[in-house]
Write an enzyme that holds these catalytic residues in place. Structure first.
Site, PDB file in Angstrom:
ATOM      1  N   HIS A   1       6.679  -1.593   3.639  1.00  0.00           N
ATOM      2  CA  HIS A   1       6.472  -3.152   3.962  1.00  0.00           C
ATOM      3  C   HIS A   1       5.725  -3.721   2.842  1.00  0.00           C
ATOM      4  CE1 HIS A   1       3.171  -0.699   5.832  1.00  0.00           C
ATOM      5  NE2 HIS A   1       2.486  -1.488   5.512  1.00  0.00           N
TER       6      HIS A   1
ATOM      7  N   ASN B   1       0.831  -1.386  -0.077  1.00  0.00           N
ATOM      8  CA  ASN B   1      -0.044   0.116  -0.022  1.00  0.00           C
ATOM      9  C   ASN B   1       0.962   1.332   0.246  1.00  0.00           C
ATOM     10  OD1 ASN B   1      -2.313  -1.492   0.198  1.00  0.00           O
ATOM     11  ND2 ASN B   1      -2.120  -1.633   2.313  1.00  0.00           N
TER      12      ASN B   1
ATOM     13  N   GLN C   1      -2.038   2.922   2.973  1.00  0.00           N
ATOM     14  CA  GLN C   1      -0.977   2.682   3.796  1.00  0.00           C
ATOM     15  C   GLN C   1      -1.284   3.274   5.294  1.00  0.00           C
ATOM     16  OE1 GLN C   1       2.726   4.233   2.280  1.00  0.00           O
ATOM     17  NE2 GLN C   1       3.950   3.485   3.900  1.00  0.00           N
TER      18      GLN C   1
END
Ligand code: AMP
Length: 114
Positions: free
Chosen positions: A100, A87, A94
């Protein structure tokens, strides 16, 4: 600053996580609020806030994150049935501003995602 996120604290050992893998460039731990039976986050030790903040200097690191995700998916018994999600930015969902990769698997996955 990415260093001040919860993931930065996990990297520095200041916050707990269920760590499944780590090396000199990255670490991986189970998502606290799993969206699937297997939901693992792979993060670089380098504090890159969003994917769009990565530069050419990060090329090898980004490749390493994806190959590490492959290794973890195999370790978790996901076979070839898993999804990687990044994201990027608040508008895309996000919520933690330390890059990540989500590894999601262990159930049927629909497309397109919401
Ligand atoms: P994103 O929304 O793409 O930024 O993903 C952030 C993810 O981090 C979410 O799936 C959260 O459930 C997860 N998360 C937040 N805090 C923690 C934590 N302390 N340990 C593990 N996962 C977390």
């Amino acid at each position: 600053m990415s260093e001040d996120t919860i993931f930065g604290k996990i990297i520095r050992g200041e916050a707990q996580a269920d760590i499944v893998y780590e090396d000199d460039q990255c670490m991986a731990f189970r998502d606290l609020y799993p969206a699937a039976p297997t939901h693992i986050l792979v993060i670089p030790r380098k504090p890159i806030p969003r994917l769009c903040d990565a530069t050419a200097e990060d090329q090898a690191l980004l490749g390493h994150l994806m190959l590490t995700a492959n290794k973890i998916a195999e370790q978790e018994g996901l076979g070839d049935k898993f999804r990687l999600v990044v994201n990027n930015g608040e508008g895309a969902g996000q919520s933690v501003f330390h890059l990540h990769l989500h590894i999601i698997g262990g159930r049927a996955l629909k497309w397109p995602p919401g």
